[in-house]
Write an enzyme that holds these catalytic residues in place. Structure first.
Site, PDB file in Angstrom:
ATOM      1  N   HIS A 155      -7.713  -4.468  10.509  1.00 53.42           N
ATOM      2  CA  HIS A 155      -7.315  -4.421   8.651  1.00 53.42           C
ATOM      3  C   HIS A 155      -5.838  -5.605   8.352  1.00 53.42           C
ATOM      4  O   HIS A 155      -5.346  -5.678   9.043  1.00 53.42           O
ATOM      5  CB  HIS A 155      -7.269  -2.734   8.354  1.00 53.42           C
ATOM      6  CG  HIS A 155      -5.868  -2.201   8.802  1.00 53.42           C
ATOM      7  ND1 HIS A 155      -6.166  -0.959   9.061  1.00 53.42           N
ATOM      8  CD2 HIS A 155      -4.613  -2.642   9.179  1.00 53.42           C
ATOM      9  CE1 HIS A 155      -4.536  -0.280   9.443  1.00 53.42           C
ATOM     10  NE2 HIS A 155      -3.807  -1.359   9.467  1.00 53.42           N
TER      11      HIS A 155
ATOM     12  N   ASN B  92      -7.512  -2.878  14.311  1.00 54.58           N
ATOM     13  CA  ASN B  92      -9.447  -2.860  14.293  1.00 54.58           C
ATOM     14  C   ASN B  92      -9.534  -4.437  12.742  1.00 54.58           C
ATOM     15  O   ASN B  92     -10.376  -4.361  12.571  1.00 54.58           O
ATOM     16  CB  ASN B  92      -9.566  -1.898  13.460  1.00 54.58           C
ATOM     17  CG  ASN B  92      -8.882  -1.483  11.948  1.00 54.58           C
ATOM     18  OD1 ASN B  92      -7.876  -2.190  11.946  1.00 54.58           O
ATOM     19  ND2 ASN B  92      -9.328  -0.179  11.567  1.00 54.58           N
TER      20      ASN B  92
ATOM     21  N   GLU C   6      -9.887  -1.556   5.734  1.00 48.83           N
ATOM     22  CA  GLU C   6     -10.193  -1.436   6.481  1.00 48.83           C
ATOM     23  C   GLU C   6     -11.799  -2.209   7.037  1.00 48.83           C
ATOM     24  O   GLU C   6     -11.941  -2.796   6.662  1.00 48.83           O
ATOM     25  CB  GLU C   6     -10.745   0.746   6.486  1.00 48.83           C
ATOM     26  CG  GLU C   6      -9.577   0.961   6.965  1.00 48.83           C
ATOM     27  CD  GLU C   6      -8.326   1.137   7.783  1.00 48.83           C
ATOM     28  OE1 GLU C   6      -8.402   0.666   8.569  1.00 48.83           O
ATOM     29  OE2 GLU C   6      -7.721   2.708   7.683  1.00 48.83           O
TER      30      GLU C   6
ATOM     31  N   ASP D 108       0.966  -0.827   0.136  1.00 52.72           N
ATOM     32  CA  ASP D 108       0.044   0.266   0.084  1.00 52.72           C
ATOM     33  C   ASP D 108       0.672   1.287  -0.151  1.00 52.72           C
ATOM     34  O   ASP D 108       2.292   1.013   0.255  1.00 52.72           O
ATOM     35  CB  ASP D 108      -0.612   0.117   1.385  1.00 52.72           C
ATOM     36  CG  ASP D 108      -0.045  -0.546   2.139  1.00 52.72           C
ATOM     37  OD1 ASP D 108       0.981  -0.728   2.626  1.00 52.72           O
ATOM     38  OD2 ASP D 108      -0.982  -0.748   3.772  1.00 52.72           O
TER      39      ASP D 108
HETATM   40  C1  GLP Z   1      -1.136   0.146   8.733  1.00 52.78           C
HETATM   41  C2  GLP Z   1      -0.072  -1.015   7.685  1.00 52.78           C
HETATM   42  C3  GLP Z   1      -0.376  -2.435   7.387  1.00 52.78           C
HETATM   43  C4  GLP Z   1       0.553  -2.432   8.981  1.00 52.78           C
HETATM   44  C5  GLP Z   1      -0.761  -2.435   9.986  1.00 52.78           C
HETATM   45  C6  GLP Z   1       0.039  -1.982  11.295  1.00 52.78           C
HETATM   46  O1  GLP Z   1      -1.611   1.035   8.798  1.00 52.78           O
HETATM   47  N1  GLP Z   1      -0.873  -0.489   6.879  1.00 52.78           N
HETATM   48  O2  GLP Z   1       0.574  -2.410   6.629  1.00 52.78           O
HETATM   49  O3  GLP Z   1       0.326  -4.050   8.827  1.00 52.78           O
HETATM   50  O4  GLP Z   1      -1.477  -0.749  10.021  1.00 52.78           O
HETATM   51  O5  GLP Z   1       1.058  -1.924  11.613  1.00 52.78           O
HETATM   52  P1  GLP Z   1       1.968  -1.709  12.827  1.00 52.78           P
HETATM   53  O6  GLP Z   1       3.026  -2.483  12.448  1.00 52.78           O
HETATM   54  O7  GLP Z   1       3.033  -0.769  13.076  1.00 52.78           O
HETATM   55  O8  GLP Z   1       1.223  -2.673  13.924  1.00 52.78           O
END
Ligand code: GLP
Length: 255
Positions: free
Chosen positions: A142, A140, A147, A72
């Site tokens: 995702h 959440n 989302e 992304d």
């Molecule tokens: C982000 C990314 C995801 C990631 C998730 C968890 O916003 N878009 O690809 O896996 O949230 O992030 P973190 O590992 O910092 O908790």
């Protein structure tokens, strides 16, 4: 599905890196799907360390023929902004290994036509046939920026970020208002087209999402639950992230 639970972050990073390394050693031109976020950082550090240690050996770990595809990208950040996911992956991983920058692919968040850009990126990912996809999970539930409410059949597209996601990611920006409101994300169906998927979660704040993803119903309200429909998924968790699982009837390994 297989669930691996690790006592320490270094054991977890080592276990995931073992799978990445095996993938590259068996297919030197492997197509890797890369995630961003705090969870994945120890894994990139471990892979960089293995690359450096093996650097002088004839059978050393090399990424020279690997291609990488990001999940992304934020919309609206200048390409020079260090918080674009492309730049985060560059500075945290790619610049420290022998994977050419030209072999790293990501959606262009500054495109004048994000919808067209998303469709083009979806076609590129589909054509690449990802061998191994690394995934984190949002609080959440995702995956990437899919989302809650995202269709399980979704493809790469322009999305609005949930308020919880913007709040969680505010730590990377000077102020909460600086967090982009939109992104281009691979869709759930796009992600599920990978041959193999590893979902990684670290920390108590992920425990509810992890339990629902693995043991709850498959539902668009918890996007990571879609992984239950994939034939080759490994969940690699620390004890805190795994703390709300019952793990009855699951192939598990506590390391
Ligand atoms: C982000 C990314 C995801 C990631 C998730 C968890 O916003 N878009 O690809 O896996 O949230 O992030 P973190 O590992 O910092 O908790």
């Amino acid at each position: 599905m297989t669930v691996h639970i690790h006592q320490s972050e270094s054991d977890l990073a080592s276990a995931v890196s073992d799978i990445v390394e095996q993938t590259i050693r068996s297919s030197p031109d492997a197509k890797l799907g890369l995630a961003t976020g705090s969870t994945i950082e120890p894994i990139y550090r471990e892979l960089v360390s293995r690359y450096r240690m093996a650097g002088q050996k004839p059978d050393g770990l090399s990424f020279a023929n690997v291609s990488a595809y990001l999940l992304d990208e934020y919309i609206g950040l200048d390409p020079s902004n260090p918080e674009t996911y492309r730049n985060v992956i560059r500075s945290g991983f790619i610049q420290h290994i022998d994977l050419p920058d030209s072999s790293v692919h990501s959606p262009e968040g500054d495109s004048i036509d994000p919808t067209e850009q998303a469709a083009a990126y979806d076609a590129a990912v589909t054509q690449a046939h990802i061998d191994l996809q690394l995934l984190g999970i949002g609080r959440n539930g995702h995956i990437a920026f899919n989302e809650p409410g995202s269709s399980l059949a979704s493809r790469t597209r322009l999305v609005n970020l949930a308020n919880t996601t913007r709040a969680d990611n505010a730590r990377f920006f000077a102020s909460p208002d600086d967090v982009p409101r939109q992104a281009i994300t691979q869709g759930i169906a796009t992600i599920l087209s990978a041959q193999q998927i590893i979902l990684i979660a670290i920390g108590q704040h992920k425990a509810d999402a992890v339990a629902q993803a693995i043991e709850g119903p498959v539902t668009s309200s918890l996007p990571a639950s879609a992984l239950q429909t994939h034939p080759r998924v490994t969940y690699v968790l620390d004890t805190a992230a795994a703390s709300k699982l019952t793990l009855s009837g699951v192939d598990r390994e506590v390391c």
